[in-house]
Write a protein that holds these residues in place. Structure first.
Motif, PDB file in Angstrom:
ATOM      1  N   UNK A 183     -66.236   3.429  40.975  1.00  0.00           N
ATOM      2  CA  UNK A 183     -65.115   4.128  40.337  1.00  0.00           C
ATOM      3  C   UNK A 183     -65.567   5.248  39.408  1.00  0.00           C
ATOM      4  N   UNK A 184     -66.788   5.180  38.887  1.00  0.00           N
ATOM      5  CA  UNK A 184     -67.255   6.239  38.002  1.00  0.00           C
ATOM      6  C   UNK A 184     -68.090   7.291  38.685  1.00  0.00           C
ATOM      7  N   UNK A 185     -68.165   7.254  40.008  1.00  0.00           N
ATOM      8  CA  UNK A 185     -69.035   8.172  40.755  1.00  0.00           C
ATOM      9  C   UNK A 185     -68.205   9.165  41.563  1.00  0.00           C
ATOM     10  N   UNK A 186     -68.796  10.337  41.788  1.00  0.00           N
ATOM     11  CA  UNK A 186     -68.106  11.350  42.598  1.00  0.00           C
ATOM     12  C   UNK A 186     -68.732  11.506  43.975  1.00  0.00           C
ATOM     13  N   UNK A 187     -69.968  11.002  44.154  1.00  0.00           N
ATOM     14  CA  UNK A 187     -70.630  11.162  45.454  1.00  0.00           C
ATOM     15  C   UNK A 187     -71.534   9.980  45.746  1.00  0.00           C
ATOM     16  N   UNK A 188     -71.673   9.659  47.031  1.00  0.00           N
ATOM     17  CA  UNK A 188     -72.515   8.552  47.479  1.00  0.00           C
ATOM     18  C   UNK A 188     -73.244   8.986  48.737  1.00  0.00           C
ATOM     19  N   UNK A 189     -74.495   8.559  48.879  1.00  0.00           N
ATOM     20  CA  UNK A 189     -75.290   8.862  50.070  1.00  0.00           C
ATOM     21  C   UNK A 189     -75.791   7.556  50.669  1.00  0.00           C
ATOM     22  N   UNK A 190     -75.553   7.385  51.960  1.00  0.00           N
ATOM     23  CA  UNK A 190     -76.040   6.212  52.669  1.00  0.00           C
ATOM     24  C   UNK A 190     -77.302   6.618  53.424  1.00  0.00           C
ATOM     25  N   UNK A 191     -78.450   6.118  52.966  1.00  0.00           N
ATOM     26  CA  UNK A 191     -79.752   6.528  53.488  1.00  0.00           C
ATOM     27  C   UNK A 191     -80.187   5.581  54.608  1.00  0.00           C
ATOM     28  N   UNK A 192     -80.441   6.164  55.782  1.00  0.00           N
ATOM     29  CA  UNK A 192     -80.721   5.318  56.944  1.00  0.00           C
ATOM     30  C   UNK A 192     -79.497   4.503  57.292  1.00  0.00           C
ATOM     31  N   UNK A 193     -78.334   5.128  57.160  1.00  0.00           N
ATOM     32  CA  UNK A 193     -77.054   4.419  57.236  1.00  0.00           C
ATOM     33  C   UNK A 193     -76.489   4.228  58.621  1.00  0.00           C
ATOM     34  N   UNK A 239     -62.947   5.393  52.266  1.00  0.00           N
ATOM     35  CA  UNK A 239     -61.572   4.903  52.401  1.00  0.00           C
ATOM     36  C   UNK A 239     -61.133   4.174  51.133  1.00  0.00           C
ATOM     37  N   UNK A 240     -62.055   3.484  50.483  1.00  0.00           N
ATOM     38  CA  UNK A 240     -61.722   2.755  49.258  1.00  0.00           C
ATOM     39  C   UNK A 240     -61.491   3.708  48.093  1.00  0.00           C
ATOM     40  N   UNK A 241     -62.286   4.797  48.045  1.00  0.00           N
ATOM     41  CA  UNK A 241     -62.195   5.747  46.922  1.00  0.00           C
ATOM     42  C   UNK A 241     -61.805   7.137  47.456  1.00  0.00           C
ATOM     43  N   UNK A 242     -60.532   7.490  47.404  1.00  0.00           N
ATOM     44  CA  UNK A 242     -60.047   8.738  48.012  1.00  0.00           C
ATOM     45  C   UNK A 242     -60.638  10.016  47.423  1.00  0.00           C
TER      46      UNK A 242
END
Length: 346
Positions: A173-183, A194-197
């Motif tokens: 909830x406190x983040x603006x970006x996420x990276x899935x590495x080797x995702x 989908x959880x965080x619009x």
């Protein structure tokens, strides 16, 4: 009626264990024949089931009786067979289906490799290269395309199922970006978006993997305007900046590859970045039998290993990360919530 035995004496339990291959083969046969898909909600006569899956009735009865001993299908007093909670997981259409995993863990190469486990234990090296003359995934793609397809379907199914648990578990909830590495195909990052619009995401994996990214992430997909799909090898570089990096089930290679991946993530994110590492563990987990078996399979095919809590902590802190928390995501995954410290704190 055939029922599963409870608490047999040690001598019988050992006899059962040495016939473990029979149980695995029976599960594979049932999955390949589509027995669970053919069996409806009501108990069914074996003759009708045999007609539906195109087998002989008596051998099918023997197969189902064996599986019923393990709680996979149930045999009634009238000789009919019915579903159990486990047998439903062999259905293709079950939302929690384990059919693809069942096939993957019993593919033909596994029957070649398991008898050489003593050799792998003696040397600490995989046995697949000696068996087939090439690295495991090269062998799959070049010589065993059907097994490669089974692997891809199994990993996709597993990733889709665990992605829901990961998204529910993680608080971003406190983040603006996420990276899935080797995702992989991006099921985790898609579930988080989908959880965080308002969240933006990046998926990084090998080119041949991200070519088949989740349709939600591709051009025209529901999440395409909030995601970047980046082809690349995280062991070489992580050309991605984000508030949070997720590394799930890929730190099972040799120590050098693991160290390079963590170093690349730390360099990409910089001080204050959150790094969440999610792995199966072979200690302190309700799924010890499954996790330790997968650990041995990794030794056989690629020379890799599942981690203990201690070994995972050692690799993360050795890379320079500070571990804030360790918690179970579900019965077979643990999350190590870390932060990249400031230069002064290192």
């Amino acid at each position: 009626m055939t029922t599963a035995q409870t608490s047999p004496p040690p001598s019988m339990r050992l006899r059962e264990l040495v016939f473990g291959a029979a149980c695995a083969a029976a599960l594979r046969a049932a999955a390949r024949l589509g027995v669970a898909d053919a069996l409806g909600d009501s108990p069914q006569a074996v003759e009708d089931l045999a007609a539906a899956v195109k087998t002989e009735p008596q051998p099918l009865r023997r197969l189902l009786r064996t599986l019923s001993c393990y709680g996979v299908f149930a045999e009634g007093r009238d000789g009919t067979f019915a579903h159990t909670d486990m047998s439903r997981l062999l259905r293709e259409d079950d939302p929690h289906s384990l059919r693809a995993i069942t096939l993957w863990c019993t593919e033909p190469w596994t029957w070649d490799a398991w008898p050489k486990l003593d050799e792998a234990v003696r040397t600490g090296r995989n046995v697949v290269e000696a068996l087939y003359g090439k690295e495991f995934f090269t062998y799959l793609n070049e010589d065993a395309p059907e097994s490669a397809d089974v692997f891809n379907r199994a990993m996709t199914t597993s990733s889709m199922q665990s992605a829901r648990d990961v998204a529910q578990f993680l608080d971003l909830s406190g983040s603006s970006s996420v990276a899935d590495i080797g995702g992989g195909q991006g099921h985790v990052v898609a579930s988080l978006l989908e959880k965080y619009p308002s969240l933006h995401g990046t998926l990084l994996d090998l080119p041949r993997v991200v070519e088949n990214a989740d349709p939600r992430l591709r051009p025209g997909g529901a999440l395409a305007d909030r995601v970047r799909v980046v082809p690349g090898d995280c062991r070489v570089a992580v050309p991605v900046q984000a508030d949070v990096y997720i590394i799930k089930n890929i730190l099972e290679w040799d120590d050098d590859s693991t160290a390079r991946t963590l170093r690349n993530v730390i360099e990409a994110g910089g001080p204050g970045t959150r790094v969440v590492v999610i792995e199966n563990l072979v200690d302190d987990t309700p799924s010890m039998k499954f996790s330790t078996a997968m650990d041995l399979l990794l030794l056989l095919n690629v020379g890799g290993a599942k981690h203990t809590t201690e070994s995972m902590v050692s690799r993360l802190t050795g890379a320079g990360l500070v571990i804030d928390d360790i918690r179970p995501v579900n019965p077979y995954l643990h999350a190590f919530d870390c932060v990249v410290p400031s230069h002064d704190a290192r």
